[in-house]
Design a protein around this motif. Structure first.
Motif, PDB file in Angstrom:
ATOM      1  N   PRO B 351      52.982  39.424 -36.031  1.00  0.00           N
ATOM      2  CA  PRO B 351      51.884  38.680 -35.594  1.00  0.00           C
ATOM      3  C   PRO B 351      51.936  37.466 -35.496  1.00  0.00           C
ATOM      4  N   PHE B 352      52.910  36.746 -36.724  1.00  0.00           N
ATOM      5  CA  PHE B 352      53.056  35.397 -36.869  1.00  0.00           C
ATOM      6  C   PHE B 352      54.333  34.771 -36.296  1.00  0.00           C
ATOM      7  N   GLY B 353      55.148  35.812 -35.892  1.00  0.00           N
ATOM      8  CA  GLY B 353      56.581  35.611 -35.549  1.00  0.00           C
ATOM      9  C   GLY B 353      56.527  34.644 -34.290  1.00  0.00           C
ATOM     10  N   VAL B 354      57.313  33.547 -34.090  1.00  0.00           N
ATOM     11  CA  VAL B 354      57.235  33.034 -32.915  1.00  0.00           C
ATOM     12  C   VAL B 354      57.815  33.594 -31.793  1.00  0.00           C
ATOM     13  N   GLU B 355      59.299  34.316 -32.231  1.00  0.00           N
ATOM     14  CA  GLU B 355      59.741  34.999 -30.896  1.00  0.00           C
ATOM     15  C   GLU B 355      59.189  36.220 -30.978  1.00  0.00           C
ATOM     16  N   ILE B 407      46.563  37.613 -26.129  1.00  0.00           N
ATOM     17  CA  ILE B 407      47.728  37.090 -25.792  1.00  0.00           C
ATOM     18  C   ILE B 407      47.817  36.207 -27.072  1.00  0.00           C
ATOM     19  N   ILE B 408      48.950  36.425 -27.830  1.00  0.00           N
ATOM     20  CA  ILE B 408      49.104  36.027 -29.287  1.00  0.00           C
ATOM     21  C   ILE B 408      49.237  34.555 -29.434  1.00  0.00           C
ATOM     22  N   GLU B 409      49.607  33.683 -28.372  1.00  0.00           N
ATOM     23  CA  GLU B 409      49.769  32.199 -28.795  1.00  0.00           C
ATOM     24  C   GLU B 409      48.304  31.589 -27.805  1.00  0.00           C
ATOM     25  N   PRO B 410      47.535  30.891 -28.631  1.00  0.00           N
ATOM     26  CA  PRO B 410      46.322  30.250 -27.945  1.00  0.00           C
ATOM     27  C   PRO B 410      46.815  29.507 -26.775  1.00  0.00           C
ATOM     28  N   ARG B 411      45.663  29.811 -25.812  1.00  0.00           N
ATOM     29  CA  ARG B 411      45.603  28.844 -24.510  1.00  0.00           C
ATOM     30  C   ARG B 411      46.981  29.108 -23.706  1.00  0.00           C
ATOM     31  N   SER B 441      41.484  36.275 -23.925  1.00  0.00           N
ATOM     32  CA  SER B 441      42.465  35.102 -24.747  1.00  0.00           C
ATOM     33  C   SER B 441      43.359  34.622 -23.650  1.00  0.00           C
ATOM     34  N   GLY B 442      44.264  33.830 -23.988  1.00  0.00           N
ATOM     35  CA  GLY B 442      45.155  33.006 -23.059  1.00  0.00           C
ATOM     36  C   GLY B 442      44.234  31.735 -22.597  1.00  0.00           C
TER      37      GLY B 442
END
Lengths: 242, 586
Positions: B351-355, B407-411, B441-442
């Motif tokens: 969940p915290f991975g960027v890629e 969607i994991i990354e906010p916004r 989300s998103g």
């Protein structure tokens, strides 16, 4: 009906506590983007049930989207006056946001526990695998395989464009045969490369399997033609090891 | 008088009729018909559900319903699952147990969710209720295996002990041995949340072997794979089974033993567990796969090809929980193989991975929504989405009742058009007319809330994060969503105006959570003081809200309706906004 005014700085719209039966549905009914009149008129419908006649005077006038913007402005003005905490609408820093993504703690720890458990008991060797052109990374535990052949099988499954056709029956690049090596590197097939403990990028297969597992820090699958630069180093290291 | 008698039925007859009415809603309706029905109904209500333990006091419940056999309570707000509620907030069950111990000696079932349960509470349960049968502790905390030992030792008629997802202090695996040798009534045992300390396998085996009615058994990670076969052979009647760690050195004798044991379980419909999976052992379950209706692989860190193969063996699957390792390709296989699928949950492996860790995109969800006509419930974590995909999903699956997208990354915007997801979620609420639960989300503007307020008339629970532009957004939801019961919001630019204008709406809801928004202390006070049937609580770890200007936004706000008034067990970082607060010494 009296209106209660406490210490609230509501300038433009008179907002108080809302009664039931507010014509709120009207506001949303016109879903047309822009231009639609979203006026929510509310005549105070005293139901008598609530009994807070002293306070309730419903006047939520949302004339249009502009009114909404005005409300927003008002709010921002209000918050600027105070020496308060951060504007919550600011996007969070790239660092982890508390409680986001909404994954429960025992799930967050799955990957961590996975690594910890295996590292403590079996000393797993997780390495990241990337492939040029693929938009995602993988992690593999090198301890799960006991030969280059098995590793390449697994990699082939993960990255379907990676073919290992040019590997010998042992699944190892034949480093002793210089011409075979150069053929491979001149082709457009993908070859696996790895970063070793020294930080050097090497072709996978140049050392015995066990040694590879112990020294591999990261894997990268790249086009043979791009790996050409690695070959001389590989050969040299090979020769120096005898 | 005679006329009245002619038209009234004897109490016993009414009571008998009422006994067929189980739902709370119907029971409440019955009790509102007239005074005598109210009286009769309250004496024969056996089951109560309190969705917020602070909405009513135990005394009030006991006074109204003197003959209750089953109690269900929920404590902390949902966002506590994601560490947004500081420790010590509340949700203690002890006061309830203490009062029920005296009032309900024949209590049979206690079901708790997100509550703090102490060993003292468990010991009190163990000694107070002679006919105790069911204990379900879902996402609870505060107790240890000592408390469980007390339950095991005293509850002779216990049928169900389910600790799902609770945080238990694992002091010793020997609590299981506290079940006396004469104890044989276990039907459902779920200890999957217990830590990695050893569970006494022999005690477990003895327990399983003497409980012929055992139908559901979920083990914890510490139970090794080579012990599973024996346990299964002792309980071939199992319908639900959760493995421990599903890994061992590959040995053909262990494998065939395991496969044989599984094939012996002719009624097995649900599997879970699967920590640390060694893919080579998965075929051991193939014999039961065709009957499986529920499969929880959400801890199984195996890759897509293995997942795909497994899923292809399970045509009867109705419920699947899995990590994103399944990838779009696996979900496509799911869509073509599992036409009975009703519920899908895809969790992020990293969940915290960027890629992205796996090739899972919106395509997988679209495939499932196209291929599975009975799909009703979705929880999906992904890293990219498009409005087009959401519209497709909405049009193809109007029967969705729960749709939670993260969607994991906010916004994050629509990756194709770079637009917000207003249209996409708008389509979801417009087409899915029976939607009861929605998580957004998103990138989202106020427009999505206008759609939600307009269309989501059956929506009961809405979760919002990093969305909206102004108070209008909140206003649309509060004024439009007729069935809304729970609203939880974090990091949105919603402030006082919409909240105050819709204050009375809050009395029709169970609760509202707002954190990192723009609601001022002044507005919270106003709400608390003018709405006596609402408890307005400010959670602020920066110190008393009164020490800051009234217009200063509060950290967190939790408002819930209550007939019990402000609570007495608030920790130092929770302030009540109700009138009584002026009397509170702090």
């Amino acid at each position: 009906m009296q209106r209660t005014e406490r210490d609230l700085n509501y300038k433009e719209t008179e907002l108080c506590l809302g009664l039931p039966g507010v014509g709120g549905g009207g506001g949303g009914a016109s879903a047309a983007a822009g231009g639609g009149e979203n006026e929510v008129e509310s005549s105070p419908k005293t139901t008598g049930k609530r009994g807070f006649s002293e306070t309730v005077d419903l006047k939520l006038n949302l004339q249009s989207k502009e009114a909404g913007m005005d409300l927003n402005q008002n709010l921002e003005n209000g918050s600027k006056e105070t020496a308060c905490t951060k504007d919550p609408a600011k996007p969070p820093a790239k660092a982890q946001v508390l409680g986001w993504p909404p994954v429960r703690s025992y799930r967050k720890n799955i990957m961590a526990n996975q690594k910890n458990n295996s590292e403590e008991s079996e000393k797993a060797a997780f390495v990241k695998v990337s492939m040029d052109g693929a938009p995602y990374l993988r992690k593999v535990d090198l301890k799960m395989y006991n030969s280059y052949h098995k590793l390449c099988d697994a990699l082939a499954k993960m990255f379907s464009s990676f073919t290992m056709g040019n590997y010998g029956s042992q699944g190892m690049i034949d480093f002793m045969n210089e011409s075979k090596l150069m053929d491979l590197l001149n082709s457009s097939d993908y070859v696996p490369t790895y970063e070793d403990k020294d930080g050097d990028w090497m072709l996978v297969g140049d050392v015995p399997w066990e040694m590879f597992v112990n020294s591999c820090k990261r894997l990268r699958i790249m086009k043979g033609s791009e790996a050409i630069g690695l070959a001389p180093r590989a050969m040299e290291k090979c020769k120096s090891r005898g | 008088m005679q006329k009245r008698l002619a038209y009234s039925l004897p109490d016993e007859v009414l009571e008998h009729v009422f006994s067929f009415i189980q739902s709370d809603k119907d029971r409440n309706a019955v009790s509102a018909v007239c005074k005598s029905w109210y009286e009769i109904e309250r004496w024969c209500r056996r089951k109560i559900f309190v969705g917020n333990c602070y909405a009513v006091s135990p005394g009030m419940v006991i006074r109204r319903f003197p003959e209750v056999r089953s109690v269900e309570l929920k404590g902390k707000p949902h966002f506590a699952d994601f560490n947004l509620v500081p420790d010590g907030w509340g949700g203690y069950v002890l006061p309830w147990i203490a009062e029920m111990a005296g009032a309900y000696p024949w209590l049979e079932a206690i079901r708790l969710k997100r509550m703090v349960v102490t060993d003292e509470s468990l010991e009190l349960i163990a000694k107070s209720f002679k006919n105790f049968k069911v204990l379900v502790l879902s996402s609870c905390e505060g107790f240890s295996t000592d408390g469980l030992a007390a339950i095991a030792a005293s509850c002779k008629n216990l049928r169900e002990l389910d600790l799902r997802e609770s945080d238990v202090d694992d002091l010793s695996g020997h609590w299981l041995s506290n079940f006396p040798e004469t104890y044989t009534s276990m039907v459902s045992l779920n200890i999957s949340c217990l830590g990695s300390d050893e569970v006494s396998i022999s005690a477990l085996e003895r327990l399983v072997s003497r409980c012929p009615n055992l139908r559901s058994l979920r083990l914890n990670r510490a139970v090794p794979l080579d012990k599973i076969a024996n346990i299964l052979r002792l309980a071939p009647q199992l319908i639900e089974f959760g493995t421990g760690a599903y890994s061992a050195e590959l040995r053909s004798d262990v494998f065939s033993n395991l496969a044989g044991a599984f094939s012996n379980c002719k009624e097995l419909k649900s599997l879970s567990g699967f920590w640390d999976v060694v893919p080579d052992y998965l075929p051991a379950i193939y014999s039961v796969c065709s009957r499986l209706t529920s499969l929880n692989l959400s801890y199984a860190t195996i890759q897509s090809p293995d997942l795909l193969k497994l899923v292809s063996h399970c045509p009867s699957l109705q419920r699947l929980l899995v990590l994103d390792y399944i990838e779009d390709s696996g979900l496509e296989a799911l869509a073509s193989n599992c036409k009975d699928l009703q519920e899908l949950r895809v969790f992020p492996s990293d969940p915290f991975g960027v890629e992205p860790n796996a090739s899972l995109t919106e395509q997988g969800l679209v495939a499932v929504s196209l291929g599975c006509p009975k799909l009703q419930s979705v929880l999906y974590f992904c890293r990219r989405m498009s409005n087009a995909a959401l519209v497709t999903i909405a049009k193809n699956r109007p029967n969705l009742t729960r749709f939670r997208l993260c969607i994991i990354e906010p916004r994050t915007a629509d990756y194709l058009t770079l637009e917000p997801f207003d249209i996409g979620f708008g389509a979801i609420v417009e087409h899915c007319k029976d939607l009861r639960r929605l998580s957004l989300s998103g990138l989202l503007t106020d427009l999505v809330f206008e759609y939600i307020g307009t269309y989501a008339k059956k929506l009961e629970m809405l979760s919002v994060a990093f969305a909206g532009d102004s108070d209008l957004g909140l206003h649309y939801v509060l004024s439009g969503c007729k069935s809304l019961r729970k609203l939880e919001i974090r990091d949105c630019p919603f402030g006082d105006k919409a909240l105050l204008a819709n204050a009375s709406k809050l009395e029709t809801m169970r609760s509202l959570w707002m954190s990192s928004c723009s609601v001022s202390y002044g507005a919270c006070k106003l709400l608390g003081q003018k709405m006596p049937k609402l408890n307005a609580e400010v959670i602020d770890e920066r110190g008393p809200p009164g020490s800051r200007p009234e217009s200063c936004p509060v950290e967190k706000l939790y408002i819930y309706r209550s007939v019990a008034g402000p609570r007495f067990d608030m920790p130092p970082f929770v302030w009540t906004m109700n009138e009584d607060s002026t009397l509170r010494l702090s």
